[in-house]
Scaffold this active site. Structure first.
Site, PDB file in Angstrom:
ATOM      1  N   HIS A 101      12.189   9.081 -19.758  1.00  0.00           N
ATOM      2  CA  HIS A 101      12.906  10.343 -19.046  1.00  0.00           C
ATOM      3  C   HIS A 101      14.270  10.306 -19.423  1.00  0.00           C
ATOM      4  O   HIS A 101      14.927   9.248 -19.595  1.00  0.00           O
ATOM      5  CB  HIS A 101      12.551  10.328 -17.595  1.00  0.00           C
ATOM      6  CG  HIS A 101      13.228   9.264 -16.909  1.00  0.00           C
ATOM      7  ND1 HIS A 101      12.638   7.865 -16.829  1.00  0.00           N
ATOM      8  CD2 HIS A 101      14.384   9.170 -16.050  1.00  0.00           C
ATOM      9  CE1 HIS A 101      13.478   7.221 -16.172  1.00  0.00           C
ATOM     10  NE2 HIS A 101      14.469   7.640 -15.649  1.00  0.00           N
ATOM     11  N   ASP A 103      17.486  11.259 -16.863  1.00  0.00           N
ATOM     12  CA  ASP A 103      17.950  11.448 -15.494  1.00  0.00           C
ATOM     13  C   ASP A 103      18.102  12.856 -15.044  1.00  0.00           C
ATOM     14  O   ASP A 103      19.030  13.820 -15.798  1.00  0.00           O
ATOM     15  CB  ASP A 103      18.962  10.661 -15.007  1.00  0.00           C
ATOM     16  CG  ASP A 103      18.537   9.175 -15.091  1.00  0.00           C
ATOM     17  OD1 ASP A 103      17.315   8.977 -14.911  1.00  0.00           O
ATOM     18  OD2 ASP A 103      19.382   8.197 -15.174  1.00  0.00           O
ATOM     19  N   HIS A 258      15.113   6.982 -21.209  1.00  0.00           N
ATOM     20  CA  HIS A 258      14.978   5.664 -21.251  1.00  0.00           C
ATOM     21  C   HIS A 258      13.596   5.326 -20.072  1.00  0.00           C
ATOM     22  O   HIS A 258      13.133   6.254 -19.610  1.00  0.00           O
ATOM     23  CB  HIS A 258      16.222   4.972 -20.325  1.00  0.00           C
ATOM     24  CG  HIS A 258      16.562   5.814 -18.927  1.00  0.00           C
ATOM     25  ND1 HIS A 258      17.269   6.827 -18.881  1.00  0.00           N
ATOM     26  CD2 HIS A 258      16.386   5.278 -17.821  1.00  0.00           C
ATOM     27  CE1 HIS A 258      17.524   7.127 -17.722  1.00  0.00           C
ATOM     28  NE2 HIS A 258      16.691   6.317 -17.001  1.00  0.00           N
ATOM     29  N   ARG A 273      22.320   2.452  -8.785  1.00  0.00           N
ATOM     30  CA  ARG A 273      22.758   3.572  -9.941  1.00  0.00           C
ATOM     31  C   ARG A 273      23.948   4.529  -9.374  1.00  0.00           C
ATOM     32  O   ARG A 273      23.869   4.888  -8.331  1.00  0.00           O
ATOM     33  CB  ARG A 273      21.623   4.364 -10.163  1.00  0.00           C
ATOM     34  CG  ARG A 273      21.718   5.204 -11.528  1.00  0.00           C
ATOM     35  CD  ARG A 273      20.395   6.242 -11.725  1.00  0.00           C
ATOM     36  NE  ARG A 273      20.472   7.555 -10.744  1.00  0.00           N
ATOM     37  CZ  ARG A 273      19.521   8.352 -10.633  1.00  0.00           C
ATOM     38  NH1 ARG A 273      18.311   8.154 -11.421  1.00  0.00           N
ATOM     39  NH2 ARG A 273      19.461   9.503 -10.155  1.00  0.00           N
TER      40      ARG A 273
END
Length: 302
Positions: A101, A103, A258, A273
């Site tokens: 995906h 983000d 990623h 994150r």
């Protein structure tokens, strides 16, 4: 790169990825150092700094603010940290990003940069794979590039759960995470190929949040998605990062996908994150992405 005389940058794969040594990250870095780091991210698409154990949530977010304005933790998930921009990616809460995906593509302004800081690591496994979506596009046969240039896709935060868990459904912590993740449904129409706003590269914009290719039937949509996704994840477009304590990674979310490998049994793995706000993607013919459902203005800082 000229961050300091003691700084070194080392490529870790042919397509993307670099390790930068000799620098201590923090919110008070000189402007010239921040500019050089930003240039390295654009060039290598993924940069990793080892030995950043001194960072806490406040310093993490403070450094990332030097790269650009921050998003909130997530459009639907509450970070629950003192620093509002921090999103814990915690395996014990069912939060595992074990699919390819980019983000937050289900909103109309996906993040420009994503940063991830290792907080708790399992004794084995838990690597992250990164794929270069600009190289993937550039290496396509000419006919497939031309076709992709005119395609658009619908992205949704509900779609990946509806398909991945269609047989058994999410349970336990995963079910609770799914419920929060889809508390507000977002649907956005993006070009399959976007023009990178800083480098000018054409990049493929796909991944797990894509529910369908617009304007084609179901099977053709699935076949096209599989075709282009297969090119993105060819081995020569990928780097695998094996995390160590103190690692801090930054990647260009506009030019990568990623995948966090779920191969560490039920052991804890926790990362924090922070993401930098992005802009509305633009197609090769100048059209902008369209938000169909859900207003992500508060998340993206609009």
């Amino acid at each position: 790169m000229s961050v300091t005389t003691s700084t070194d940058i080392r490529r870790v794969a042919g397509s993307l990825g670099a390790e930068i040594t000799g620098i201590r990250l923090g919110p008070d870095l000189p402007d010239a150092d921040v500019a050089d780091i930003r240039a390295a991210i654009l060039e290598h698409k993924l940069v990793v700094f080892r030995g950043q154990d001194h960072l806490d949530d406040r310093a993490h977010a403070g450094f990332v603010r030097r790269l650009g304005p921050l998003t909130t933790a997530h459009p639907t998930i509450t970070g629950g940290q003192e620093e509002a921009a921090i999103l814990p990616v915690d395996s014990e809460h069912g939060n595992k990003a074990n699919s390819w995906h980019t983000d937050v593509t289900f909103v109309d302004r996906p993040p420009a940069f994503t940063t991830l800081r290792a907080v708790v690591l399992p004794p084995f496994g838990g690597d992250t794979l990164f794929a270069d979506t600009a190289r993937a596009y550039a290496k396509l046969p000419a006919g497939l590039r031309s076709l992709a240039d005119g395609l658009w896709a619908e992205h949704s935060n509900d779609y990946d759960y509806a398909t991945t868990h269609a047989t058994e459904g999410p349970t336990g912590a995963t079910a609770a995470y799914h419920q929060e993740f889809t508390a507000t449904v977002y649907r956005t129409h993006h070009p399959v190929v976007r023009v990178h706003p800083e480098t000018g590269e054409r990049v493929l914009q796909l991944g797990q949040f894509v529910s369908r290719i617009l304007g084609v039937n179901g099977q053709d949509s699935r076949d096209l998605l599989a075709l282009y996704q297969r090119h993105i994840t060819r081995q020569e477009n990928i780097v695998r990062w094996r995390w160590s304590p103190g690692d801090f990674a930054v990647w260009d979310n506009r030019a990568t996908q990623h995948y966090a490998v779920d191969d560490y049994d039920d052991l804890p793995r926790k990362m924090h994150r922070v993401t930098v706000a992005g802009d509305v993607p633009v197609s090769v013919d100048g059209r902008r992405s369209i938000a169909v459902e859900g207003d992500a203005g508060a998340y993206a800082g609009a």
